[in-house]
Design a protein around this motif. Structure first.
Motif, PDB file in Angstrom:
ATOM      1  N   ALA A 127       0.813  -1.209   0.000  1.00  0.00           N
ATOM      2  CA  ALA A 127       0.000   0.000   0.000  1.00  0.00           C
ATOM      3  C   ALA A 127       0.849   1.262   0.000  1.00  0.00           C
ATOM      4  O   ALA A 127       0.397   2.321  -0.462  1.00  0.00           O
ATOM      5  N   ARG A 128       2.084   1.192   0.518  1.00  0.00           N
ATOM      6  CA  ARG A 128       2.934   2.383   0.609  1.00  0.00           C
ATOM      7  C   ARG A 128       3.303   2.952  -0.755  1.00  0.00           C
ATOM      8  O   ARG A 128       3.545   4.158  -0.881  1.00  0.00           O
ATOM      9  N   LEU A 129       3.415   2.119  -1.756  1.00  0.00           N
ATOM     10  CA  LEU A 129       3.928   2.574  -3.041  1.00  0.00           C
ATOM     11  C   LEU A 129       2.865   3.365  -3.799  1.00  0.00           C
ATOM     12  O   LEU A 129       1.717   2.931  -3.939  1.00  0.00           O
ATOM     13  N   HIS A 130       3.259   4.518  -4.330  1.00  0.00           N
ATOM     14  CA  HIS A 130       2.322   5.351  -5.080  1.00  0.00           C
ATOM     15  C   HIS A 130       1.778   4.631  -6.311  1.00  0.00           C
ATOM     16  O   HIS A 130       0.666   4.912  -6.756  1.00  0.00           O
ATOM     17  N   GLU A 153      12.197   3.219   1.489  1.00  0.00           N
ATOM     18  CA  GLU A 153      11.813   3.779   0.195  1.00  0.00           C
ATOM     19  C   GLU A 153      11.892   5.302   0.231  1.00  0.00           C
ATOM     20  O   GLU A 153      11.662   5.930   1.265  1.00  0.00           O
ATOM     21  N   ALA A 154      12.176   5.891  -0.918  1.00  0.00           N
ATOM     22  CA  ALA A 154      12.199   7.349  -1.044  1.00  0.00           C
ATOM     23  C   ALA A 154      10.774   7.905  -1.028  1.00  0.00           C
ATOM     24  O   ALA A 154       9.821   7.238  -1.441  1.00  0.00           O
ATOM     25  N   SER A 155      10.639   9.137  -0.555  1.00  0.00           N
ATOM     26  CA  SER A 155       9.317   9.769  -0.494  1.00  0.00           C
ATOM     27  C   SER A 155       8.719   9.962  -1.884  1.00  0.00           C
ATOM     28  O   SER A 155       7.503  10.109  -2.014  1.00  0.00           O
ATOM     29  N   SER A 156       9.540   9.945  -2.918  1.00  0.00           N
ATOM     30  CA  SER A 156       9.034  10.114  -4.275  1.00  0.00           C
ATOM     31  C   SER A 156       8.270   8.895  -4.782  1.00  0.00           C
ATOM     32  O   SER A 156       7.493   8.993  -5.734  1.00  0.00           O
ATOM     33  N   VAL A 157       8.481   7.752  -4.129  1.00  0.00           N
ATOM     34  CA  VAL A 157       7.815   6.529  -4.586  1.00  0.00           C
ATOM     35  C   VAL A 157       6.886   5.921  -3.543  1.00  0.00           C
ATOM     36  O   VAL A 157       6.098   5.031  -3.872  1.00  0.00           O
ATOM     37  N   ALA A 158       6.960   6.395  -2.292  1.00  0.00           N
ATOM     38  CA  ALA A 158       6.194   5.740  -1.231  1.00  0.00           C
ATOM     39  C   ALA A 158       5.712   6.746  -0.199  1.00  0.00           C
ATOM     40  O   ALA A 158       6.360   7.772   0.039  1.00  0.00           O
ATOM     41  N   TYR A 159       4.577   6.431   0.419  1.00  0.00           N
ATOM     42  CA  TYR A 159       4.085   7.235   1.534  1.00  0.00           C
ATOM     43  C   TYR A 159       4.958   6.994   2.766  1.00  0.00           C
ATOM     44  O   TYR A 159       5.530   5.916   2.932  1.00  0.00           O
ATOM     45  N   PRO A 160       5.047   7.971   3.662  1.00  0.00           N
ATOM     46  CA  PRO A 160       5.797   7.752   4.906  1.00  0.00           C
ATOM     47  C   PRO A 160       5.171   6.618   5.722  1.00  0.00           C
ATOM     48  O   PRO A 160       3.951   6.432   5.726  1.00  0.00           O
ATOM     49  N   ARG A 161       6.015   5.862   6.391  1.00  0.00           N
ATOM     50  CA  ARG A 161       5.497   4.801   7.255  1.00  0.00           C
ATOM     51  C   ARG A 161       4.659   5.387   8.381  1.00  0.00           C
ATOM     52  O   ARG A 161       4.934   6.481   8.879  1.00  0.00           O
ATOM     53  N   ASP A 162       3.627   4.644   8.768  1.00  0.00           N
ATOM     54  CA  ASP A 162       2.758   5.024   9.886  1.00  0.00           C
ATOM     55  C   ASP A 162       2.143   6.402   9.698  1.00  0.00           C
ATOM     56  O   ASP A 162       1.916   7.144  10.670  1.00  0.00           O
ATOM     57  N   SER A 163       1.835   6.751   8.458  1.00  0.00           N
ATOM     58  CA  SER A 163       1.258   8.064   8.162  1.00  0.00           C
ATOM     59  C   SER A 163      -0.213   7.922   7.782  1.00  0.00           C
ATOM     60  O   SER A 163      -0.677   6.852   7.376  1.00  0.00           O
ATOM     61  N   GLU A 164      -0.951   9.013   7.924  1.00  0.00           N
ATOM     62  CA  GLU A 164      -2.351   9.002   7.507  1.00  0.00           C
ATOM     63  C   GLU A 164      -2.504   8.710   6.021  1.00  0.00           C
ATOM     64  O   GLU A 164      -3.410   7.959   5.628  1.00  0.00           O
TER      65      GLU A 164
END
Length: 322
Positions: free
Chosen positions: A176-179, A204-215
């Motif tokens: 789910a993290r990956l854009h 993962e870089a923020s350009s490809v994935a949402y931050p962990r434990d984020s809304e």
């Protein structure tokens, strides 16, 4: 002393970098004292070095009413001979699972494609994965392909599609993290194999994935779960997040009790939560791992919740004089 969220994120990122540091892994495992200490930490999260340990844990989890998935843990093999030996281990695992006796359902076999040689060459990875898939089918079960880092996602999905042409029962894991995952999900839904939906554990870089434990990550998980559940596709909702599970239950109600839906959790994590779901009538699956190549797996488990470093220190114990 207060430990800030930023500090915990730094600890987590450090552990994930260690997980990917093959030099550090080699140095640690080459030192008998360090290897023994690391093994004590790993014991909390794995069933031991061999298949016999996995079968013992499998039997106990089955008695608790759970379906099972088993993996001989390992990744990033870059030698064809090693990949061949690891493939034989999975073929033997499938055979042993077929002989495991009466269980609620046949245990599935999980693996990373890179464990079987996909980084040596895609064709080698496919050939070895096909051997395991055939062995699993002969044993009355199937395989589930695990997720790897985002730099390997195209390779994983391409090989999964090729494998599922001959073995349509083969499952795939999406993060789910990956854009990119909503688009990947539409591709995956064209084939019948089950989809395991995870948050995603890799650095993962923020350009490809949402931050962990984020809304945004939680929202992304819900969007993907919504799509899967309304499609009627087979889905494993793989998470240890009790809040997320409560939200899924509030959102989807009895749809989560339908035959194509399972809750899945890793061995040693979320045990009481999984047992509670099973007691309430939900289909549940416990994911069991074993084998000596546990480095990346265990460090990523600790990194998911950096406070587990304290458990690791407790597992190390205090050496006594001989």
């Amino acid at each position: 002393m207060d430990i800030t969220a930023a500090t915990l994120h730094t600890v987590s990122d450090t552990l994930r970098r260690w997980a990917l540091d093959e030099g550090l892994k080699a140095r640690t495992m080459a030192d008998p004292a360090l290897a023994a200490a690391a093994g004590r930490v790993a014991a909390r999260y794995t069933a031991g070095p061999d298949v016999d340990g996995a079968l013992a844990v499998l039997e106990a989890a089955s008695r608790r009413g759970h379906r099972i998935s088993v993996e001989c843990v390992g990744e990033s093999v870059r030698d064809a001979g090693v990949a061949s030996r690891e493939t034989e281990a999975f073929v033997d695992l499938a055979r042993r699972l077929g002989q495991a006796g009466v269980l609620p359902s046949p245990p599935t076999v999980s693996f990373d494609l890179s464990h079987l040689g996909s980084l040596v060459s895609p064709d080698l990875g496919l050939a070895n994965a096909s051997r395991v898939a055939q062995a699993a089918r002969d044993a009355g079960t199937s395989v589930m392909i695990s997720a790897e880092g985002s730099d390997r996602t195209d390779l994983v999905l391409d090989l999964w599609e090729r494998l599922s042409s001959d073995f349509p029962e083969t499952g795939i894991t999406l993060q789910a993290r990956l854009h990119r995952t909503p688009e990947d999900l539409e591709r995956v839904l064209r084939r019948p194999g089950p989809v395991r939906l995870v948050k995603g554990a890799f650095l993962e870089a923020s350009s490809v994935a949402y931050p962990r434990d984020s809304e945004p990550l939680v929202a992304a998980y819900h969007r993907l779960a919504d799509r899967l559940l309304t499609s009627g596709h087979r889905v494993n909702l793989a998470t240890h997040d009790a809040t997320l599970i409560d939200e899924l239950r509030a959102r989807h109600g009895d749809r989560l009790r339908e035959g194509q839906v399972e809750f899945e959790m890793l061995q040693g994590l979320g045990t009481e939560l999984l047992d509670g779901l099973q007691a309430e009538g939900f289909a549940t699956r416990e994911y069991i791992v074993y084998g000596p190549e546990w480095w990346l797996y265990v460090l990523n488990r600790i990194a998911e919740h950096p406070e587990r470093v304290l458990l690791a220190l407790a597992d190390l114990g205090y050496p006594t004089a001989g």
